[in-house]
Motif scaffolding. Structure first.
Motif, short mmCIF file in Angstrom:
data_model
loop_
_atom_site.label_atom_id
_atom_site.label_comp_id
_atom_site.label_asym_id
_atom_site.label_seq_id
_atom_site.Cartn_x
_atom_site.Cartn_y
_atom_site.Cartn_z
N VAL A 276 45.38 39.48 30.25
CA VAL A 276 45.60 38.20 30.92
C VAL A 276 44.44 37.23 30.73
CG1 VAL A 276 46.03 37.13 33.17
CG2 VAL A 276 47.09 39.31 32.63
N LYS A 277 43.22 37.78 30.49
CA LYS A 277 42.01 36.96 30.42
C LYS A 277 41.84 36.15 31.70
CE LYS A 277 41.92 36.73 25.37
NZ LYS A 277 42.93 37.81 25.21
N ALA A 278 41.84 36.88 32.82
CA ALA A 278 41.76 36.24 34.13
C ALA A 278 40.35 35.87 34.52
CB ALA A 278 42.35 37.19 35.19
N GLY A 279 39.36 36.34 33.79
CA GLY A 279 37.98 36.07 34.13
C GLY A 279 37.38 37.08 35.07
N TYR A 280 37.94 38.30 35.09
CA TYR A 280 37.47 39.32 36.01
C TYR A 280 36.10 39.88 35.59
CZ TYR A 280 42.10 39.57 38.21
OH TYR A 280 43.25 39.28 38.88
N ASP A 281 35.35 40.31 36.59
CA ASP A 281 34.07 40.97 36.38
C ASP A 281 34.36 42.44 36.05
OD1 ASP A 281 31.61 42.16 36.46
OD2 ASP A 281 31.04 41.37 38.43
N THR A 282 34.39 42.77 34.78
CA THR A 282 34.78 44.12 34.37
C THR A 282 33.65 45.12 34.48
OG1 THR A 282 34.34 43.52 32.06
CG2 THR A 282 36.61 43.31 32.83
N ASP A 283 32.45 44.67 34.84
CA ASP A 283 31.34 45.59 35.08
C ASP A 283 31.34 46.09 36.52
OD1 ASP A 283 30.32 45.44 32.48
OD2 ASP A 283 29.21 43.61 32.95
N ALA A 284 32.03 45.38 37.40
CA ALA A 284 32.03 45.75 38.82
C ALA A 284 32.86 47.01 39.03
CB ALA A 284 32.61 44.61 39.66
#
Length: 496
Positions: A276-284
């Protein structure tokens, strides 16, 4: 998986009899009996369990619904009601010797009343279509399941569906004023009403969430709410899921009721972000999505209050949507979590337990431990605000015993939900998926009370039989197989 031709209860002569009787009361094109025509109806969103129906009936008005029920009652044929088939608990899975009654063709918006803020719709109207039709009046229908682009209001009534905004605006049961339905006897009954109260017993609340076991919906009156002037979303990151789970409880404890309060773990955000490229913080390790809506001033104040609470709760990063496009993008990731699971796993098994918010951290820790025991990954996506969990158990049905391990994993999650004071379903229903887990949660007396309601509406027990409510014999057999902490489930039930 069984098929109609291999199932021992399937008889070609019976199929011909039922199909001919239905074609006598419906247009020929509204009755499907060839296997290639009935195959698309063999399951709902719980595709691990499949069974082609004997016959599919497609009425397009209430009169035809009554006619179908008359035929099935006369011939003693089980009926499985079906909406769009987006359900996730097997509630619309057919019966080999039964009829699927689809309400897909009852798809008209009967009336839109901006003055009373209500809409009268047929059961085949899509959830999102109601809001689209109400948009010119600056109104919308609040319950918004992830499948809202496809799911229908009749199915929402059957499962008591919710969505990401259910914390503030409630589930289907809180947004429906009236249901018009047809009983197995062909009687048209209206439950509830458009006034503030209705005389007699509150049967509307009993009917919503009954999974098609009590009657067939032909018309629904829903509430509409004003579209907020402004809405913004906070995306808060956390270094571990326990801290994130505790933050949810702290938001509510602060007296804040967000329009939406959703949580996703790292597995979920990483499977969604490329999709989706939602802008999520994928490191969290976990992210919370917290929405405020109302006037611009109300939103600014609530965003500031939530930000302060989340920072104090240990958020490692906070990002606030700066435009409507960014807000929708944040939500698109959450709403596309289920289809995004296909990027990292051939199959997934979506559970639906609900727990007290204060136990979020405990249950999430327990699920992590279960991953090791069952040898399967689990992505956690859920309505954090009301404690409605949607663990996605990832598996490959082509590998021996992985489906069985996924089912055992799911059953253990639900047992933990009950143990901490929760329940085995929040909005997906019981269907066939959780029917054994009903034995874990309810006593023999409670199950008999459920059957009492069922018999009052459906004496011949033809509407969606063998779904949602387990028989006492089934619970006894399940209890023989299940031992937890050295104790049998339901020691009050007879052992055979």
């Amino acid at each position: 998986m069984t098929t109609a031709k291999s199932d021992p209860t399937f008889r070609p002569e019976r199929q011909r009899e039922v199909a001919e009787a239905l074609r006598a009361v419906l247009p020929p094109s509204s009755v499907l009996s060839d296997l290639e025509d009935t195959r698309p109806y063999e399951c709902d969103g719980l595709s691990a369990y499949r069974q082609p129906p004997m016959v599919v009936a497609l009425p397009d008005c209430e009169r035809q619904v009554i006619a179908v029920l008359d035929v099935c009652r006369r011939l003693n044929v089980p009926i499985v009601p079906r909406g769009a088939g987006t359900g996730l608990s097997g509630g619309a899975m057919p019966i080999a010797d039964g009829v699927v009654l689809s309400t897909a063709r009852l798809n008209q918006i009967v009336r839109m009343d901006a003055y009373s803020r209500t809409a009268v719709v047929q059961p085949g109207v899509r959830n999102l279509a109601i809001s689209e039709a109400a948009a010119p009046h600056a109104l919308y229908y609040a319950p918004d399941p992830s499948s809202q682009i496809a799911c229908t209001i009749g199915g929402n009534v059957a499962e008591n569906s919710g969505g990401v905004h259910c914390l503030k605006y409630g589930l289907t049961v809180h947004n429906v004023l009236r249901v018009r339905m047809v009983t197995i006897d062909g009687e048209v009954v209206e439950l509830g009403g458009e006034a503030l109260d209705a005389p007699g017993l509150d049967l509307l609340a009993a009917f919503i969430g009954s999974e098609g076991m009590l009657g067939i919906v032909t018309e629904v009156t829903v509430k509409l709410v004003p579209k907020p002037a402004s809405a913004r979303v906070i995306m808060a990151s956390f270094d571990d899921v326990v801290t994130g789970g505790n933050a949810v409880a702290r938001v509510i404890a602060a007296g804040i009721i967000p329009a939406g309060l959703e949580m996703m773990d790292r597995t979920s955000s990483r499977m969604v972000e490329p999709f989706v490229k939602a802008g999520y913080d994928t490191d969290a390790a976990a992210i919370l999505l917290c929405e405020a809506d109302g006037t611009a001033e109300e939103v600014d104040e609530e965003i500031a209050r939530m930000t302060a609470v989340l920072e104090a709760a240990g958020a490692s990063a906070i990002q606030v949507s700066q435009s409507e496009a960014e807000r929708l993008r944040f939500w698109s990731g959450r709403k596309n979590a289920f289809p995004a699971a296909g990027r990292i796993s051939p199959d997934y098994y979506c559970m639906d337990g609900t727990i007290p918010r204060k136990h979020l951290a405990r249950v999430l820790t327990g699920i992590a431990q279960m991953e090791g025991r069952h040898g399967l990954r689990c992505a956690n996506v859920f309505h954090a605000g009301d404690g409605n969990l949607h663990p996605l158990i990832l598996f490959d049905a082509n590998r021996p015993d992985e489906l069985e391990r996924a089912e055992a994993f799911g059953a253990e999650i639900l047992a933990l939900c009950v143990e901490v004071g929760g329940t085995i379903t929040g909005e997906h229903g019981v269907g066939i998926e959780k029917i054994d887990s009903m034995c874990v949660q309810f006593t023999a007396a409670e199950l008999e009370a459920f059957f009492g309601v069922k018999r009052a509406f459906d004496p011949p027990m033809l509407l969606n039989p063998n779904k949602a409510i387990p028989t006492l014999n089934r619970c006894a057999e399940f209890g023989k197989m299940r031992v937890s902490a050295g104790l049998l489930a339901h020691p009050d039930l007879p052992r055979f």
